[in-house]
Design a protein around this motif. Sequence first.
Motif, short mmCIF file in Angstrom:
data_model
loop_
_atom_site.label_atom_id
_atom_site.label_comp_id
_atom_site.label_asym_id
_atom_site.label_seq_id
_atom_site.Cartn_x
_atom_site.Cartn_y
_atom_site.Cartn_z
N TYR A 1 -14.24 4.73 3.90
CA TYR A 1 -13.24 4.25 4.85
C TYR A 1 -12.13 5.28 4.98
O TYR A 1 -11.97 6.15 4.13
CB TYR A 1 -12.65 2.91 4.38
CG TYR A 1 -13.69 1.92 3.94
CD1 TYR A 1 -14.54 1.33 4.87
CD2 TYR A 1 -13.83 1.60 2.60
CE1 TYR A 1 -15.52 0.43 4.45
CE2 TYR A 1 -14.79 0.70 2.17
CZ TYR A 1 -15.64 0.13 3.11
OH TYR A 1 -16.60 -0.76 2.70
N ILE B 1 0.87 -1.18 0.00
CA ILE B 1 0.00 0.00 0.00
C ILE B 1 0.91 1.23 0.00
O ILE B 1 1.59 1.50 0.99
CB ILE B 1 -0.92 0.01 1.23
CG1 ILE B 1 -1.76 -1.26 1.27
CG2 ILE B 1 -1.81 1.24 1.21
CD1 ILE B 1 -2.54 -1.44 2.55
N LEU C 1 -8.13 -3.17 5.09
CA LEU C 1 -6.76 -2.70 4.83
C LEU C 1 -6.19 -1.93 6.01
O LEU C 1 -4.99 -2.01 6.29
CB LEU C 1 -6.74 -1.82 3.58
CG LEU C 1 -6.90 -2.53 2.24
CD1 LEU C 1 -6.83 -1.54 1.10
CD2 LEU C 1 -5.84 -3.61 2.06
N GLN C 2 -7.01 -1.15 6.71
CA GLN C 2 -6.53 -0.37 7.84
C GLN C 2 -6.21 -1.25 9.04
O GLN C 2 -5.31 -0.95 9.82
CB GLN C 2 -7.58 0.68 8.22
CG GLN C 2 -7.10 1.73 9.19
CD GLN C 2 -6.01 2.61 8.61
OE1 GLN C 2 -4.82 2.34 8.82
NE2 GLN C 2 -6.39 3.65 7.88
N LYS C 3 -6.93 -2.39 9.15
CA LYS C 3 -6.78 -3.24 10.34
C LYS C 3 -5.68 -4.27 10.20
O LYS C 3 -5.15 -4.76 11.20
CB LYS C 3 -8.11 -3.95 10.62
CG LYS C 3 -9.30 -3.01 10.79
CD LYS C 3 -10.60 -3.79 10.87
CE LYS C 3 -11.81 -2.86 10.85
NZ LYS C 3 -13.08 -3.63 10.82
N LYS D 1 -8.21 6.42 4.94
CA LYS D 1 -7.09 6.07 4.06
C LYS D 1 -6.12 5.14 4.79
O LYS D 1 -5.65 5.45 5.88
CB LYS D 1 -6.36 7.35 3.63
CG LYS D 1 -5.20 7.11 2.69
CD LYS D 1 -4.53 8.43 2.35
CE LYS D 1 -3.24 8.22 1.57
NZ LYS D 1 -2.57 9.49 1.28
N PRO D 2 -5.80 3.97 4.22
CA PRO D 2 -4.90 3.02 4.92
C PRO D 2 -3.47 3.55 4.95
O PRO D 2 -3.02 4.24 4.03
CB PRO D 2 -5.00 1.75 4.08
CG PRO D 2 -5.41 2.22 2.73
CD PRO D 2 -6.26 3.43 2.93
N LYS D 3 -2.75 3.22 6.01
CA LYS D 3 -1.35 3.63 6.09
C LYS D 3 -0.50 2.73 5.21
O LYS D 3 -0.87 1.58 4.92
CB LYS D 3 -0.86 3.59 7.54
CG LYS D 3 -0.91 2.21 8.17
CD LYS D 3 -0.42 2.27 9.61
CE LYS D 3 -0.46 0.88 10.26
NZ LYS D 3 0.00 0.93 11.66
N GLU E 1 -6.08 7.97 -2.74
CA GLU E 1 -6.91 6.77 -2.76
C GLU E 1 -6.97 6.15 -4.15
O GLU E 1 -6.92 4.92 -4.29
CB GLU E 1 -8.34 7.10 -2.29
CG GLU E 1 -8.46 7.41 -0.81
CD GLU E 1 -8.13 8.86 -0.49
OE1 GLU E 1 -7.67 9.57 -1.40
OE2 GLU E 1 -8.32 9.28 0.67
N ARG F 1 0.90 -4.90 9.46
CA ARG F 1 1.94 -4.68 8.45
C ARG F 1 3.07 -5.68 8.62
O ARG F 1 3.48 -5.99 9.75
CB ARG F 1 2.47 -3.27 8.52
CG ARG F 1 1.73 -2.18 7.73
CD ARG F 1 0.31 -2.40 7.60
NE ARG F 1 -0.39 -1.39 6.80
CZ ARG F 1 -1.68 -1.40 6.65
NH1 ARG F 1 -2.43 -2.35 7.21
NH2 ARG F 1 -2.29 -0.48 5.91
#
Length: 365
Positions: A62, A31, A85-87, A64-66, A36, A90
Amino acid sequence: MLIVSIARASLYTYIYPYFFEKRVFKGLYYIPDKSEEEIVNSLIRQGAPLNSYDYIALRYLYSKPKKGWVRVDSFCSANEFLASLQKLEREKTRRVVFYSGDTLEIFFKTFCTQANLDKARLYRWYRYYSPYKEGGIVAGYYRLPYRLDARAAMAYMTQKSEDIFRKFALKYLGEYNPESFRRYLIIASIIQKETWRSEEMKNISAVIYNRLERGMKLQLDATLNYGKYSDKTVSAYRIRHDNSRYNTYRYYGLPPEILASVTEDALEAAFERSRKEYLYFVRDLFGRHLFSKTYSEHLAKITRLKVQRARLRQYRRINEGAKHQRVCETRTNKHISDGKKAQERRASKHRERGKREKGRKDSSS
């Protein structure tokens, strides 16, 4: 009626598949720290079964994912995938180095051992993602997960490199076209092969452009460091007998392909040469290059370098002779010292033996 038809078409072509159609999301995905829309496009490029319009949901539904690497193995809808994606945790990464001037073959040989990957698969995915036969990955550092697959590695490395290529193309050419950009990559790879010193690159670039504009042969050793000869010293025999188009002593113009990986400094030098009228250069005793505008000036510098090299060889011979003499003297002194010690030990033993014999005679009498 028209509005109802459009709404129904939208429902079946996008809204229903997005929320309810199950898809297989499996593998490693990177990512990027971008918008986005660019995140979704990057995921599609990496093989995620998404739609180019899914960025709308990512933007408005949602957060924005890191950035980072995520590992996914699920059968879910696009809605569920983007929401997760956020949860997702990594992946831990390590630094991988692609050295400047190395070919893909050299890099893959080391990389396969480090990451336990198949070289054939790396080549397959590299050719899938990169429009260049060689040099499609910029030299530098890359953060890659410990558990890795060939597709994810090549998708990530080629994407980062394409971003760099696009940045230079937009700055100097106005648009990024791989076919026209390839010429500058070839020039950058020649510069990279000739020197690793960034302060010399623009002068070497000037030599290349000046010779091309005057219709002269490039006559550069670096162009013969192609393919399997990438890390080989260019000999006079190869200059005379190499009949490939890479031999710029024999043929006019640039070599047919990119030689190896390049740095951003070499790329910048390929676009921004110095405004000097240099046509020649030669490497001095310290690895730096001396540039000349005329052939007579170039020959004078070569003559001075030959004299300096002769003096250096003579100095080394004198030093080696003095060092050999010191070694011989040390060995001689050691032999003398060892001989004296051995002689003293023999004399000591002889005296002790004499004392013991005298003692036996006195006791018998």
